[in-house]
Structures are given as structure tokens and as C-alpha cells.
Design a protein around this motif. Structure first.
Motif, PDB file in Angstrom:
ATOM      1  N   LEU A 108      -6.334 -68.993  11.134  1.00  0.00           N
ATOM      2  CA  LEU A 108      -7.628 -69.534  10.692  1.00  0.00           C
ATOM      3  C   LEU A 108      -7.851 -69.295   9.203  1.00  0.00           C
ATOM      4  CD1 LEU A 108      -9.886 -68.486  13.697  1.00  0.00           C
ATOM      5  CD2 LEU A 108      -8.931 -70.744  13.201  1.00  0.00           C
ATOM      6  N   GLU A 148      -8.527 -73.208   7.006  1.00  0.00           N
ATOM      7  CA  GLU A 148      -9.971 -73.053   7.122  1.00  0.00           C
ATOM      8  C   GLU A 148     -10.676 -74.333   7.553  1.00  0.00           C
ATOM      9  OE1 GLU A 148     -11.306 -71.593   3.393  1.00  0.00           O
ATOM     10  OE2 GLU A 148     -10.336 -69.621   3.595  1.00  0.00           O
ATOM     11  N   ASP A 149     -10.059 -75.482   7.350  1.00  0.00           N
ATOM     12  CA  ASP A 149     -10.743 -76.762   7.623  1.00  0.00           C
ATOM     13  C   ASP A 149     -10.385 -77.370   8.978  1.00  0.00           C
ATOM     14  OD1 ASP A 149     -11.885 -76.574   5.101  1.00  0.00           O
ATOM     15  OD2 ASP A 149     -10.203 -77.631   4.149  1.00  0.00           O
ATOM     16  N   SER A 189     -10.285 -78.118  13.059  1.00  0.00           N
ATOM     17  CA  SER A 189     -11.306 -78.162  14.105  1.00  0.00           C
ATOM     18  C   SER A 189     -10.652 -78.550  15.409  1.00  0.00           C
ATOM     19  CB  SER A 189     -12.400 -79.176  13.742  1.00  0.00           C
ATOM     20  OG  SER A 189     -11.853 -80.478  13.647  1.00  0.00           O
ATOM     21  N   TYR A 219      -9.184 -73.801  20.485  1.00  0.00           N
ATOM     22  CA  TYR A 219      -8.168 -72.749  20.422  1.00  0.00           C
ATOM     23  C   TYR A 219      -7.973 -72.243  21.846  1.00  0.00           C
ATOM     24  CZ  TYR A 219      -5.415 -69.807  17.283  1.00  0.00           C
ATOM     25  OH  TYR A 219      -4.384 -69.224  16.578  1.00  0.00           O
ATOM     26  N   SER A 235     -13.636 -63.580  13.299  1.00  0.00           N
ATOM     27  CA  SER A 235     -13.083 -64.779  12.668  1.00  0.00           C
ATOM     28  C   SER A 235     -13.089 -65.958  13.639  1.00  0.00           C
ATOM     29  CB  SER A 235     -11.654 -64.494  12.187  1.00  0.00           C
ATOM     30  OG  SER A 235     -11.063 -65.649  11.642  1.00  0.00           O
ATOM     31  N   ASP A 251     -16.769 -67.113  14.272  1.00  0.00           N
ATOM     32  CA  ASP A 251     -17.265 -67.883  13.114  1.00  0.00           C
ATOM     33  C   ASP A 251     -16.729 -69.305  13.156  1.00  0.00           C
ATOM     34  OD1 ASP A 251     -18.673 -65.735  12.175  1.00  0.00           O
ATOM     35  OD2 ASP A 251     -17.131 -65.087  10.759  1.00  0.00           O
ATOM     36  N   TRP A 252     -15.482 -69.437  13.577  1.00  0.00           N
ATOM     37  CA  TRP A 252     -14.876 -70.772  13.690  1.00  0.00           C
ATOM     38  C   TRP A 252     -15.548 -71.579  14.808  1.00  0.00           C
ATOM     39  CZ3 TRP A 252     -11.393 -72.885  17.496  1.00  0.00           C
ATOM     40  CH2 TRP A 252     -10.758 -74.061  17.092  1.00  0.00           C
ATOM     41  N   LYS A 309     -18.968 -73.176  14.014  1.00  0.00           N
ATOM     42  CA  LYS A 309     -18.967 -74.395  13.214  1.00  0.00           C
ATOM     43  C   LYS A 309     -18.857 -75.660  14.074  1.00  0.00           C
ATOM     44  CE  LYS A 309     -16.695 -72.012   9.354  1.00  0.00           C
ATOM     45  NZ  LYS A 309     -15.470 -71.970   8.508  1.00  0.00           N
ATOM     46  N   ASN A 336     -16.626 -75.764  17.109  1.00  0.00           N
ATOM     47  CA  ASN A 336     -15.338 -75.814  17.784  1.00  0.00           C
ATOM     48  C   ASN A 336     -15.417 -75.139  19.152  1.00  0.00           C
ATOM     49  OD1 ASN A 336     -13.737 -76.996  15.499  1.00  0.00           O
ATOM     50  ND2 ASN A 336     -14.450 -75.134  14.487  1.00  0.00           N
TER      51      ASN A 336
END
Length: 405
Positions: free
Chosen positions: A72, A76-77, A79, A82, A98, A101-102, A105, A107
Motif C-alpha cells: 500500500l 497509494e492510488d 483501489s 484486498y 494502513s 486507512d485504505w 477511502k 475500498n
């Protein structure tokens, strides 16, 4: 070699050969290790899962072989979803933050694991508990998907677990239940179902958790109609976005670095290896018996303490340092009294003389005479050889009598 010995050797060789033939032709044992590795075709590997997902989500599957934290950070960009599956998935605080936080956004985080770390459960306001199998059907549980379009009429039976983990929520946050599990008991019309597949919103994204990772293994998918259960759970993934398949958090090894693995994992190589070892042992036994060298005799080290002491004494005596010899002699004698009779030699009064006389088999007068001699010699600066000999004789006589000789 006589005929009797040759007969025993032939019998031994024939027995070993027979055992090797039986062992070689024995069916290969099934490896039930909890692997979850994508390349493994053992029962609890995930080769079938990855193959199925490649067909269900064409062009949307990406294999990730590095830790999520690194992945990640380097991307960083990205989507999508996971995807984690293992019998135990534990990220650690930094990696978990981490991932969350992803997810925040927009996801999706999908985890199938029997155990979850406390930090993740607290963040999602969840608790876990354990449901043990019933007495009538040991190691058997019935799994069911809540959506009637995805569930079979009889549910999905799995007979390889003594217990299962399930979720309990706390707080007021909403939790969507996707799947349940229950014991199998014929005497009860309806067994209590508990939640083992749930979905929880997190920020702009969502987290899907399952406590049944074996639903994604080769054994489960290929047995009966269980593939419908696995497909039903996978249907909650967004097929329009990329799915990142984790290959880092796995109990098994994706790549075996040991060269012995090639030999021991292949039947032909394994027995060739064993034959080579047996040949080496036989060679060493017979050849070593004929050509063994004589074992050299190594004498133990001598105790040179007495010789060293004599050397030091000779040095003092040759230099005429009788005062130093006397001091060492008296100090050594006093140490003998302390260690032998467990008495302090600092205070030498009537009580000391009486106790020492009783313990050393001497009269009180003899003890007084001995210590009087010691005090006289300690007070003198210049000593003669006769006085030194007198001191030595007095100490030696005291030791002999105290030993009962």
C-alpha cells in the motif's frame, strides 16, 4: 566368513529389500497441513480458489507477494478489494492502520481467518466466541448463507473441525450478517445458529470477515456441492474492481528453499537417497572394521600444584626470607583451623582454646602452647632455620593428632 554368517547376511539383506518394496508401494499419505498457499494442491491449499477466481473475475486478479504495509505504501492510488485467507491473520498495529486507512477511502477488506487480533475486533466493535461440535455428530457443523438465493436447502456440512469461531457485536453500529453456522443434532428441530460471515461498513468502504477460511481450500471446494457456498461468499466482492490476493500472510511456504525438499518430496528420489545412505553405512561398517587405525593413548594432564608449591617455597628459602615463609605457614594453618573446625581465629581467648582442644583431640595446655609459639614467631623479625623447623613440626603434629593418627 563361514556359511552360518553368510546365511544371516542374506536373510538381513532380503528383509531390508522386502521392507523397502513394501514402503515404496505404500499409498502416499495425505498432507493435511493448514497451508492456504495459492500454489499448493494439498487439501488445505488454495490452488482451486485462485484458479476459480481467475475465471470468475477475469483480468481483475492481482497476486501480491509482499506485506500489505509495503504494497500500500508503494501503490497509494490503487483501489478495489484486498483478499486475505489463512487460518490466522495477524497484521500488527502499523499494518492494520494502513489497511483501515485504505478501506476508509472506499475500498473493501476481505479476511477469512479462524482467529483475529484484538485491535481489529475493537475497531469494528466485535467480539468472538467458540462453538464446539455436538455430541451426536463430532467434528461436524452446518454452514449456511443468509441470502436464500445463495443457500442450498440442506446447508453445507463440514466434518473436519472440532469447533468454530463466531462473531458477536457490541455497541449500536449496524452489522450485516452474510453467513451462519450451527451444530448438527438430530434430536433438536432447529439448532441455534451463530454468525460466522459478516459485513461491516468502515468509512467509505467496507470490511467482510469470515471465521471459516477452510471454505476457500481445495478440499472444501471440490467436495460435494460445497463450491456453491464458496461462490456465494465470493459474490459479495465487487467484480468491477481489482482484487488483490495476498500471498504473504500464509501458514505454508510458497517456495521451498531447501534442496532436500526435492529429494524427500519425490518418491523415487527419496528412496534413492535412502539407498545411498544405507550403502554408506554398510561401507563404513565393513571397511572401517578392516582399516581402523589404532587409537592413540592420551595421558591425562598431571596435577602440578604440589610441584609449583615446592618451587615457590624453594625460592623463599634460597633468598633467606624466613619471615615470609613463617607468615604464609601461620596464615595457612589458621585457614586450616577455620575450614576444618568451623571456628573463627580472630579472637583467641580461653573459650577459643577450650573449644579447639575439644574438637581437635588435644588438651587445652597443648593448644595454648601451640598458639603461644605462633605469637612469638609472628612478633620476631629475624627467624632461624631451627625456629622455622620447630613451627613446621608443631603444626604437623597438631594436624596428625587432630586426624586421630
Amino acid at each position: 566368513m563361514d556359511k552360518k554368517g553368510l546365511k544371516y547376511i542374506i536373510i538381513a539383506v532380503a528383509t531390508v529389500a522386502l521392507l523397502m518394496v513394501i514402503q515404496y508401494n505404500r499409498p502416499k499419505e495425505i498432507n493435511w497441513t493448514n497451508s492456504y498457499v495459492a500454489k499448493h494442491k494439498i487439501p488445505y491449499g488454495t490452488f482451486v480458489l485462485n484458479d476459480v477466481m481467475e475465471h470468475l473475475f477475469k483480468g481483475k486478479i492481482q497476486q501480491v507477494n509482499i506485506p500489505p504495509f509495503e504494497f500500500l505504501k508503494e501503490n497509494e492510488d490503487i483501489s478495489g478489494t484486498y483478499f486475505f485467507v489463512n487460518n490466522n491473520v495477524s497484521f500488527g498495529e502499523a499494518e492494520l492502520l494502513s489497511l483501515l486507512d485504505w478501506v476508509d477511502k472506499g475500498n473493501t477488506l476481505f479476511i477469512a481467518s479462524e482467529n483475529y487480533e484484538e485491535k481489529l475486533l475493537d475497531t469494528l466493535k466485535l467480539n468472538t466466541a467458540t462453538l464446539f461440535s455436538g455430541l451426536e455428530n463430532i467434528r461436524s457443523h452446518k454452514h449456511r448463507l443468509v441470502n436464500p438465493l445463495l443457500n442450498s436447502e440442506d446447508g453445507y456440512i463440514f466434518k473436519k473441525e472440532d469447533y468454530v469461531t463466531y462473531f458477536m457485536k457490541y455497541g449500536t453500529d449496524s452489522m450485516t450478517i452474510l453467513g451462519t453456522v450451527a451444530n448438527i443434532e438430530k434430536n433438536k428441530k432447529k439448532n441455534e445458529e451463530v454468525n460466522n460471515v459478516i459485513k461491516r461498513s468502515f468509512g467509505k468502504g467496507e470490511v467482510i470477515l469470515s471465521t471459516f477460511p477452510k471454505a476457500f481450500t481445495n478440499y472444501f471446494i471440490l467436495k460435494d456441492n460445497n463450491k456453491q457456498y464458496t461462490a456465494g461468499v465470493l459474490s459479495y466482492l465487487d467484480d468491477s474492481r481489482t482484487i488483490y490476493m495476498d500471498n504473504h500472510h500464509k501458514s505454508g511456504k510458497a517456495v521451498y528453499t531447501s534442496p532436500m525438499y526435492v529429494f524427500l518430496n519425490t518418491k523415487e528420489f527419496k528412496w534413492a537417497y535412502y539407498l545411498a545412505l544405507i550403502g554408506v553405512v554398510i561401507y563404513v561398517f565393513f571397511e572401517g572394521k578392516r582399516k581402523q587405525r589404532a587409537i592413540p593413548v592420551i595421558n591425562p594432564l598431571k596435577n602440578q600444584t604440589l610441584a609449583f608449591t615446592r618451587t615457590i617455597a624453594d625460592m623463599y628459602f634460597e633468598k633467606g626470607e624466613r619471615k615470609q615463609i613463617t607468615e604464609h605457614k601461620i596464615a595457612h594453618f589458621l585457614e586450616f583451623v577455620r575450614s576444618r573446625f568451623y571456628m573463627s581465629t580472630l579472637k583467641r581467648d580461653d573459650s577459643f582454646y577450650t573449644n579447639l582442644a575439644m574438637r581437635s583431640n588435644h588438651s587445652k595446655e597443648e593448644i595454648k602452647a601451640l598458639f603461644s609459639l605462633l605469637e612469638q614467631l609472628e612478633a620476631k623479625d629475624n627467624l632461624t632455620d631451627i625456629e622455622l623447623q620447630k613451627l613446621n613440626s608443631a603444626i604437623e603434629n597438631f594436624k596428625k593428632k587432630s586426624h586421630g593418627k
